[in-house]
Design an enzyme around this catalytic site. Sequence first.
Site, mmCIF file in Angstrom:
data_model
loop_
_atom_site.group_PDB
_atom_site.id
_atom_site.type_symbol
_atom_site.label_atom_id
_atom_site.label_comp_id
_atom_site.label_asym_id
_atom_site.label_seq_id
_atom_site.Cartn_x
_atom_site.Cartn_y
_atom_site.Cartn_z
ATOM 1 N N SER A 5 0.798 -1.226 0.000
ATOM 2 C CA SER A 5 0.000 0.000 0.000
ATOM 3 C C SER A 5 0.832 1.278 0.000
ATOM 4 C CB SER A 5 -0.942 0.006 1.204
ATOM 5 O OG SER A 5 -0.214 0.137 2.408
ATOM 6 N N LYS A 63 1.020 4.500 7.177
ATOM 7 C CA LYS A 63 0.463 5.304 6.087
ATOM 8 C C LYS A 63 1.039 6.720 6.158
ATOM 9 C CE LYS A 63 -2.653 2.087 4.946
ATOM 10 N NZ LYS A 63 -2.598 1.305 3.688
#
Length: 344
Positions: free
Chosen positions: A56, A123
């Site tokens: 990701s 993230k």
Amino acid sequence: MNKPKGSTFVKQLPSWVQAIIGEESVDSTFSFLFIVLLVLAFKSSVLDANNIPSGSMIPTLKIGDFLFVNKMRYSLRLPFTEKELIRYDDPKRGDIVTFVPPEGALREPGESREGWFPKRFVKRVIGIPGDRIRITPKPILRDGKQIYYGAIEYMEKGSQEFKPYEFHETDPGSLLYDLDDPGAVENYVFQEQKPGFQHYVIEGPHIEKGTDCYKPTGCLIPENYYMMQGDNRPNSFDSRDWGFVPREDVLGKALMIYFSINWKDHVCQYKSGKDLADLGQSDAPRYEGEELESKCKDTGYYNSMPKMHSSYLDRDQMGWLKSTILYRIPRMEIRWSRIGTILE
């Protein structure tokens, strides 16, 4: 000569037990356990180590990267817990952070926010408390096909005007040659401007998530919350899916890549990572027959495609150890050039 003083604890044991274990043995064991305790306390509240199991955050973070995380960057936390004692700073736009995922972000069996092996996410912060975030898919024609760049704009608290994160397409060079994610090479690399620095992102097909951030008015981030997004935009499960992250769940800031291994769990059938990146999945040369089975038997590529997630290796620990020794270690590559990379 004075006889060294032994452990008080040992002296309280029966004489036959003392004779078996010896005072020096117990003292050494206690010293060792004390050192282990200090190391674990340091890891839990000062400098943690994380590994990257999914794609990701490609290309900034690749599957198989091992990170040092500065857990004192924003707060001082009680050792062996994640309870904040003192908060002295907050995440900034563009920071790469580790955090406790919301309940709605846990989708694999056995994943938990707590326990001995809690799930943690990595993230990038794209919105801070009070921001209004607007994401606008901008169509771009590349290689005869339409792709979309999810252009991000933010309106700061108290402002009436959206500011953009500027972006431009860039030549990836060798950036995608060592990925363990064949889907990522089918998309396109851009550079996006954050306050004070640039970083790479990947964009491709238009994948609009179910969030108000795609509306013309954007979405408002509540006080004490942050919006997180992966740099591999088409393949990131993030705030666009499960919402914002409360400040108390932000644990630390990613500091440095201290080791990196390309296990080739998902690309083992391709002969060359360079060919895969340059030619794409359909045209890149592949192994076949016995050679394919010898390299990829543990993944199932020689008879069917596995799920594109590291959790597809659903086997007991002994099975995992066996497959690692027989298949994963022989085909792995160490990404020497990534070791020591400072993250921003």
